[in-house]
Design an enzyme around this catalytic site. Structure first.
Site, PDB file in Angstrom:
ATOM      1  N   TYR A   1     -11.471  23.173   2.220  1.00 43.66           N
ATOM      2  CA  TYR A   1     -12.910  22.883   2.220  1.00 43.66           C
ATOM      3  C   TYR A   1     -13.232  21.722   1.270  1.00 43.66           C
ATOM      4  O   TYR A   1     -14.013  20.822   1.618  1.00 43.66           O
ATOM      5  CB  TYR A   1     -13.663  24.141   1.800  1.00 43.66           C
ATOM      6  CG  TYR A   1     -15.156  24.092   1.987  1.00 43.66           C
ATOM      7  CD1 TYR A   1     -15.718  24.061   3.268  1.00 43.66           C
ATOM      8  CD2 TYR A   1     -16.026  24.109   0.902  1.00 43.66           C
ATOM      9  CE1 TYR A   1     -17.096  24.039   3.451  1.00 43.66           C
ATOM     10  CE2 TYR A   1     -17.405  24.088   1.072  1.00 43.66           C
ATOM     11  CZ  TYR A   1     -17.928  24.055   2.346  1.00 43.66           C
ATOM     12  OH  TYR A   1     -19.295  24.029   2.523  1.00 43.66           O
TER      13      TYR A   1
ATOM     14  N   LYS B   1     -14.844  18.126   2.521  1.00 40.02           N
ATOM     15  CA  LYS B   1     -16.127  17.631   2.019  1.00 40.02           C
ATOM     16  C   LYS B   1     -15.949  16.368   1.174  1.00 40.02           C
ATOM     17  O   LYS B   1     -16.793  15.458   1.230  1.00 40.02           O
ATOM     18  CB  LYS B   1     -16.825  18.723   1.208  1.00 40.02           C
ATOM     19  CG  LYS B   1     -17.252  19.936   2.036  1.00 40.02           C
ATOM     20  CD  LYS B   1     -18.182  19.555   3.179  1.00 40.02           C
ATOM     21  CE  LYS B   1     -18.745  20.763   3.908  1.00 40.02           C
ATOM     22  NZ  LYS B   1     -19.648  20.401   5.024  1.00 40.02           N
TER      23      LYS B   1
ATOM     24  N   SER C   1     -20.824  19.387  -0.329  1.00 42.26           N
ATOM     25  CA  SER C   1     -20.758  20.598  -1.146  1.00 42.26           C
ATOM     26  C   SER C   1     -20.365  20.269  -2.573  1.00 42.26           C
ATOM     27  O   SER C   1     -19.677  19.271  -2.836  1.00 42.26           O
ATOM     28  CB  SER C   1     -19.724  21.570  -0.558  1.00 42.26           C
ATOM     29  OG  SER C   1     -19.486  22.668  -1.417  1.00 42.26           O
TER      30      SER C   1
ATOM     31  N   ILE D   1     -26.188  28.330  -2.803  1.00 43.66           N
ATOM     32  CA  ILE D   1     -27.421  28.489  -2.050  1.00 43.66           C
ATOM     33  C   ILE D   1     -27.377  29.834  -1.326  1.00 43.66           C
ATOM     34  O   ILE D   1     -26.341  30.223  -0.791  1.00 43.66           O
ATOM     35  CB  ILE D   1     -27.588  27.358  -1.014  1.00 43.66           C
ATOM     36  CG1 ILE D   1     -27.469  25.980  -1.681  1.00 43.66           C
ATOM     37  CG2 ILE D   1     -28.913  27.495  -0.276  1.00 43.66           C
ATOM     38  CD1 ILE D   1     -28.531  25.654  -2.698  1.00 43.66           C
TER      39      ILE D   1
ATOM     40  N   ASN E   1     -24.358  18.718   9.406  1.00 43.06           N
ATOM     41  CA  ASN E   1     -24.427  19.919   8.575  1.00 43.06           C
ATOM     42  C   ASN E   1     -23.339  20.947   8.909  1.00 43.06           C
ATOM     43  O   ASN E   1     -22.972  21.759   8.060  1.00 43.06           O
ATOM     44  CB  ASN E   1     -25.806  20.565   8.739  1.00 43.06           C
ATOM     45  CG  ASN E   1     -25.890  21.940   8.120  1.00 43.06           C
ATOM     46  OD1 ASN E   1     -25.870  22.099   6.899  1.00 43.06           O
ATOM     47  ND2 ASN E   1     -25.967  22.970   8.957  1.00 43.06           N
TER      48      ASN E   1
END
Length: 242
Positions: free
Chosen positions: A153, A157, A140, A186, A88
């Protein structure tokens, strides 16, 4: 002792996953990098709900740190196989590529992609000997869709998504499933600076998700009921991008 390891387990989605796995009967190893106070708060919540676990401090971006701390725990607990691994831990450091600094690229890639590799490789031996395991990688929406200002990022991912599909084919015969969960927007520390009122208009269910909703999905994939699901990416995004 049924054991689960959650990297980046001190806050947000990681914390909710820790609590969920503890409720499923796992002794939870709560990994954190530096925020001891938040990690202790996660462990307290686990124990308040009748579960148990311990803190494991190491930086997933540092392979030597992983080998020393996680490797040391594995060596010292030969009878306690890590049955569930949740990769995670991740960081964001957004910038348009034209102005992105070397360290912004390096730090994000090392934390998400290299962290996945070095942690997972260390845990795999025990799972394969035990002929059982659940590996769930928290990726993600950015890794599926790509988002502007997140080349680092998104690349990290997306790389983990590709590795998820590859590893699933390598270890399926050993009773190990490998899946990914891809959260959208989220409510966590990572999204607190976003304009929720504006962005929720893009989301079919018209709201941001909760960390608990991601944890429920992870809990299902970590269960024995998900034995025939592997190499998959489950989006938890309110229909934003499917």
């Amino acid at each position: 002792m049924k054991t689960a390891l959650v990297t980046g387990g001190s806050r947000g989605i990681g914390r909710s996953i820790c609590i969920k796995l503890a409720a499923m009967g796992y002794y939870v190893l709560v990994n954190y990098k530096s925020n001891l106070q938040e990690a202790e708060a996660t462990l307290s919540l686990i124990k308040e709900n009748g579960g148990d676990g311990e803190l494991l401090q190491f930086d997933v971006a540092q392979r030597d740190d992983i080998k020393q701390v996680l490797g040391g725990w594995i060596t010292g607990h030969a009878d306690d196989i890590i049955e569930v691994l949740i990769n995670n831990a991740g960081i964001k450091d957004d910038s348009l590529m034209a102005w992105m600094k070397d360290e912004q690229w390096d730090n994000v890639i090392k934390t998400s992609l290299e962290g996945f590799f070095f942690v997972t490789r260390l845990v795999l031996d025990g799972m394969m000997m035990n002929r059982y395991g659940r590996i769930i990688n928290v990726v993600s929406l950015s890794g599926l869709k790509g988002l502007p200002g997140q080349a680092n990022y998104s690349a990290a991912k997306a790389g983990v998504i590709g590795a998820t599909k590859s590893l699933a084919q390598e270890v399926g015969r050993s009773g190990i499933t490998v899946n990914a969960v891809a959260p959208g927007f989220i409510k966590t520390d990572m999204t607190e600076d976003l304009d929720e009122k504006e962005l929720k208009r893009m989301i079919p269910v018209n709201r941001f998700g909760s960390a608990d909703e991601v944890a429920y999905a992870v809990g299902f994939l970590a269960s024995k009921d998900a034995a025939y699901i592997t190499g998959q990416v489950l989006s938890v995004n309110g229909g934003l991008y499917s």
